[in-house]
Design a protein around this motif. Structure first.
Motif: not given
Length: 294
Positions: A179-192, A218-224, A233-239
């Motif tokens: 139910p809650r994720l530590e940020l360390a859990r998403i390390a290693g996944h493609p991140f936006i 893997i990518a940088s976005a200027r807006t949420f 689109a399957g690029v990765g995950l984000t916060v």
């Protein structure tokens, strides 16, 4: 004569009797008679005489009636304007909001508000954090909805609620996520990652620095919303914030709160010399309910 005297005199003159005037004004006959006598004593002359059981206006009353009728018309117009303002008629609520709020909770609040105030009108626009003050100072909007009140500016503000950062991902990228994720859990996944995303972006980067954590950008976005579109689109995950995540949700996507949680406030901001109207205050209370999930 005050407005009550004028109202009573006008009602008796138009309706022809005290009893008819009392019915028209939904008051008692003694009240009408007493007010009429008081008006005559102030004026120093009679307004009506009783002739064969009827009230007949005097010549002085005829001379006075033209001005009284004009005042009554203006009072009616003023009362109607007040009713219209309460109902929202002729009032435009000019509101700027951060995109994360303008494309999610704000439309929900507007739709709900218009069900109660169908004559209200809205002028809505998105605004980035750095443009908040300019929008207010240049009168492009009357109220700005944002996460942080700019410091050192003569602004008034009201707290609307709280949001939080969440992980937005495709379900098959993080199967059986808790139910809650530590940020360390998403390390290693493609991140936006979120670039130049204002106070919320700083909140997230500060947490990464505190944890000493580096993500696989893997990518940088200027807006949420761009970040959310990249996730779809399957690029990765984000916060992103929970409002963006809720608006972007579709089959195959999921969200998880962070552990520990990262929360932020939502404020309505206005210039000190331009406080919100009563109608705007009512809308902000409803918007607060939407933000808080009520």
């Amino acid at each position: 004569m005050n407005l009550r005297h004028i109202e009573i005199f006008h009602a008796v003159y138009v309706n022809g009797s005290v009893s008819a005037a009392a019915r028209a004004l939904a008051v008692s006959q003694p009240s009408v008679s007493k007010t009429l006598r008081h008006a005559e004593s102030l004026l120093g002359f009679e307004l009506f005489q009783r002739v064969s059981g009827r009230l007949v206006p005097t010549e002085d009353a005829h001379a006075l009636f033209g001005d009284v009728a004009e005042i009554q018309d203006r009072v009616r117009a003023l009362r109607e304007a007040g009713r219209n303002l309460r109902a929202g008629a002729g009032t435009t609520l000019r509101i700027s909001a951060l995109p994360s709020l303008a494309l999610g909770v704000l439309p929900i609040a507007v739709a709900r508000f218009l069900r109660c105030h169908p004559r209200a009108r809205f002028d809505l626009q998105t605004v980035h954090h750095d443009d908040l003050l300019r929008k207010l100072y240049e009168r492009e909007c009357d109220i700005a909805i944002a996460n942080e009140v700019p410091r050192g500016a003569p602004l008034g503000q009201s707290w609307l609620g709280e949001g939080e950062l969440v992980v937005l991902y495709r379900e098959h990228d993080l199967p059986a996520a808790p139910p809650r994720l530590e940020l360390a859990r998403i390390a290693g996944h493609p991140f936006i990652t979120l670039a130049a995303s204002g106070p919320i972006g700083r909140l997230f980067t500060d947490e990464l620095e505190r944890l000493g954590l580096e993500l696989d950008d893997i990518a940088s976005a200027r807006t949420f919303y761009i970040a959310a579109a990249l996730v779809r689109a399957g690029v990765g995950l984000t916060v992103v914030d929970n409002f963006t995540a809720d608006a972007a949700m579709q089959p195959g996507l999921a969200t998880r709160s962070l552990k520990p949680p990262l929360t932020f406030d939502v404020h309505a901001i206005h210039l000190l010399d331009r406080p919100p109207s009563a109608l705007a205050g009512e809308f902000l209370a409803l918007l607060s309910d939407v933000i808080e999930g009520r």
